[in-house]
Design a protein around this motif. Structure first.
Motif, short mmCIF file in Angstrom:
data_model
loop_
_atom_site.label_atom_id
_atom_site.label_comp_id
_atom_site.label_asym_id
_atom_site.label_seq_id
_atom_site.Cartn_x
_atom_site.Cartn_y
_atom_site.Cartn_z
N TYR A 118 0.60 -1.61 -0.31
CA TYR A 118 0.17 -0.07 0.04
C TYR A 118 1.07 1.43 0.40
CZ TYR A 118 -4.01 3.14 1.26
OH TYR A 118 -4.20 4.88 1.50
N PHE A 119 1.70 1.11 0.66
CA PHE A 119 2.98 2.50 0.72
C PHE A 119 4.29 2.30 -0.64
CE2 PHE A 119 0.88 2.93 5.43
CZ PHE A 119 0.65 4.01 5.12
N SER A 120 4.02 1.32 -1.20
CA SER A 120 4.91 0.88 -2.17
C SER A 120 4.02 1.49 -3.72
CB SER A 120 5.29 0.24 -2.92
OG SER A 120 6.15 -0.12 -0.77
N ARG A 121 2.65 2.32 -3.43
CA ARG A 121 2.08 2.23 -4.89
C ARG A 121 2.52 4.21 -5.36
NH1 ARG A 121 -3.30 4.23 -2.82
NH2 ARG A 121 -2.02 5.25 -1.14
N SER A 122 3.26 4.70 -4.87
CA SER A 122 3.63 5.59 -6.02
C SER A 122 5.51 5.72 -5.89
CB SER A 122 4.02 7.07 -4.53
OG SER A 122 4.77 6.51 -3.86
N PHE A 123 5.94 3.94 -5.79
CA PHE A 123 7.06 4.20 -6.19
C PHE A 123 6.84 4.20 -8.13
CE2 PHE A 123 11.14 1.54 -7.31
CZ PHE A 123 12.13 1.60 -6.63
N ASP A 124 7.89 4.66 -8.66
CA ASP A 124 8.81 4.49 -9.93
C ASP A 124 9.32 4.58 -10.32
OD1 ASP A 124 9.22 7.12 -8.95
OD2 ASP A 124 7.83 8.54 -9.74
N MET A 125 10.86 4.17 -9.20
CA MET A 125 12.13 4.43 -10.22
C MET A 125 12.25 5.88 -10.42
SD MET A 125 13.08 1.41 -10.75
CE MET A 125 12.39 -0.26 -11.08
N ALA A 126 11.60 6.92 -9.84
CA ALA A 126 12.47 8.00 -9.57
C ALA A 126 13.80 7.84 -8.60
CB ALA A 126 11.79 8.77 -8.80
N PRO A 127 14.74 8.93 -9.56
CA PRO A 127 16.10 8.97 -8.81
C PRO A 127 15.98 8.60 -7.50
CG PRO A 127 16.01 10.46 -10.74
CD PRO A 127 14.70 9.98 -10.19
N GLY A 128 15.55 9.77 -6.57
CA GLY A 128 15.26 9.97 -5.41
C GLY A 128 14.86 8.49 -4.00
N LEU B 231 14.81 6.17 -5.34
CA LEU B 231 15.71 4.91 -5.44
C LEU B 231 16.73 4.55 -4.98
CD1 LEU B 231 16.25 4.29 -9.87
CD2 LEU B 231 15.43 2.54 -8.30
N LYS B 232 17.33 6.25 -4.57
CA LYS B 232 18.23 5.85 -2.96
C LYS B 232 17.69 5.41 -2.41
CE LYS B 232 20.28 10.33 -5.77
NZ LYS B 232 19.59 11.95 -5.55
N ARG B 233 16.03 6.06 -2.04
CA ARG B 233 15.56 5.63 -0.86
C ARG B 233 15.36 3.98 -0.93
NH1 ARG B 233 12.97 10.31 -1.27
NH2 ARG B 233 11.03 9.14 -2.10
N LEU B 234 15.38 3.44 -1.71
CA LEU B 234 15.28 2.14 -1.27
C LEU B 234 16.40 1.04 -0.83
CD1 LEU B 234 13.84 -0.34 -2.73
CD2 LEU B 234 14.25 -0.17 -4.80
N VAL B 235 17.78 1.80 -1.53
CA VAL B 235 19.02 1.83 -1.45
C VAL B 235 19.57 1.76 0.21
CG1 VAL B 235 21.20 2.48 -2.03
CG2 VAL B 235 20.27 1.55 -3.63
N SER B 236 19.28 2.97 0.27
CA SER B 236 19.28 3.32 2.41
C SER B 236 18.98 2.77 2.71
CB SER B 236 19.46 5.27 2.03
OG SER B 236 18.29 5.26 1.88
N GLY B 237 17.27 2.85 3.03
CA GLY B 237 16.54 2.16 3.42
C GLY B 237 16.48 0.92 3.21
N LEU C 64 11.12 -2.85 -6.14
CA LEU C 64 11.33 -2.67 -8.42
C LEU C 64 10.41 -2.62 -9.06
CD1 LEU C 64 15.31 -3.62 -8.01
CD2 LEU C 64 14.30 -1.52 -8.18
N SER C 65 9.92 -3.89 -8.92
CA SER C 65 8.22 -4.62 -9.70
C SER C 65 7.47 -3.57 -9.67
CB SER C 65 8.13 -5.89 -9.77
OG SER C 65 7.65 -6.23 -8.23
#
Length: 365
Positions: free
Chosen positions: A68-78, A80-86, A133-134
């Motif tokens: 539910y909280f990943s609905r806005s994930f769109d590969m935007a740089p910001g 992706l950075k949070r995905l790596v750091s978090g 990522l998917s």
């Protein structure tokens, strides 16, 4: 949005945030209790019944809320950075830390460090990375949930699938994440109406009664989704009905749970922001209890001992969600990674065509 919408916890911003923080906190409490109860299930039918009930839905609920909280994930740089750091960095740090902890407590200095073989609860960070990522793909499909369920079902029938990165587990829990992706605030609002709440109450009670009935012989491993159904002693084709059946059961019990989570701000609401800290850290305590044979004390297997274990689990996981713990461990759970990434360049807006300007001014496109 009027008062009624805010009370529902899915209307105004603050009320909605309070509801989901409550969901996160109560879910991590169930995770901790489930881990703490496991050694008690071997001698208590009542504890086994509660354990089975919780395990039937608590990780599906975790995955659903994550979706539910990943609905806005769109590969935007910001993002992706949070995905790596978090996700990625904490996975590497805690995977190594858990391996070193195992070496120390088990006196096994040769135990290998392998980032491809998640240890204990670290599989969920791998899952979250792959799922997120998917996300853009799932958001483009017409029927994402049936497709995800078909993948999970196929994997459950394939004994050789997903040895690395816990892919068996990742893909079998995938449908719950995808359900979270397709949910909208109004779904939670409807779920939390009093009519729905009251109708789901007997469903939840029936689940506990059913769990008590099957407790002496049912294998809790069905809820772990660690491997194929063949590992449960049934033929592979059983996955065709077992996986969808467990999926439906988990969704029903998740609905029961979500319907009764309070939407107002309570004493534990703020703790919902620290659940990832509690999740990553409580595993050390749980594993220490196993390595140290803490449950060998007979008193813990009495009704009062079982209540004491539950109270300790709730208290411990609550403390791990608090702000002091988050301050201490922030640099390994949510590390600042600005030094590792290039600064974004100022956006240059391309020249708009007459057609594009018309779409903007007319509200089209």
């Amino acid at each position: 949005m009027g008062r009624q919408g805010k009370r529902a916890g899915t209307g105004g911003g603050k009320a909605r945030e309070a509801y989901f923080d409550n969901v996160k906190y109560l879910t991590i409490v169930l995770v901790a209790c489930g881990h703490a109860w496991e050694p008690l299930t071997y001698g208590s039918r009542a504890v086994t019944a509660v354990y089975l009930t919780v395990y039937a839905f608590h990780m599906p609920a975790f995955a659903l809320v994550s979706g539910y909280f990943s609905r806005s994930f769109d590969m935007a740089p910001g993002r992706l950075k949070r995905l790596v750091s978090g996700v990625v960095v904490p996975y590497v740090v805690f995977e190594v830390a858990y391996t070193l902890f195992y070496r120390w407590r088990q006196d096994d200095p040769e135990y290998p460090i392998s980032l491809l073989d998640p240890w204990y609860l670290m599989w969920f960070l791998v899952a979250l990375f792959i799922w997120r990522l998917s996300t853009p793909l799932w958001m483009q499909l017409r029927h994402p949930v049936p497709v995800a369920l078909a993948i999970g079902t196929a994997v459950s029938m394939w004994p050789g699938a997903g040895g690395d990165l816990a892919l068996q587990r990742v893909l079998q829990f995938l449908p719950f994440f995808v359900v979270g992706l397709v949910l909208r605030p109004e779904h939670f609002s409807r779920l939390r109406s009093w009519r729905t709440r009251l109708s789901l109450l007997p469903v939840g009670l029936a689940a506990v009664v059913a769990a008590y009935w099957v407790a002496p012989w049912f294998d809790a491993g069905w809820f772990y989704h660690r491997g194929s159904v063949v590992g449960r002693g049934v033929p592979a084709w059983a996955g065709l009905w077992a996986t969808p059946a467990l999926f439906v059961l988990a969704l029903i019990l998740t609905a029961c749970f979500l319907a009764w989570v309070p939407g107002r701000r309570l004493w534990f609401t703020a703790l919902g922001a620290g659940t990832i800290y509690a999740y990553l850290l409580h595993g050390f305590v749980i594993k220490a209890s196993r390595f140290g044979a803490w449950y060998d004390h007979p008193w813990l297997h009495t009704p009062m001992g079982e209540l004491a274990v539950t109270a300790t689990a709730v208290t411990g996981i609550t403390l791990l969600c608090t702000q002091p713990v988050r301050r201490v461990f922030r640099y390994v759970v949510e590390p600042p990674m600005d030094w590792a990434f290039r600064r974004p360049e100022p956006e240059q807006r391309p020249e708009e065509s007459a057609e594009e300007r018309q779409k903007v001014t007319s509200g089209g496109g």
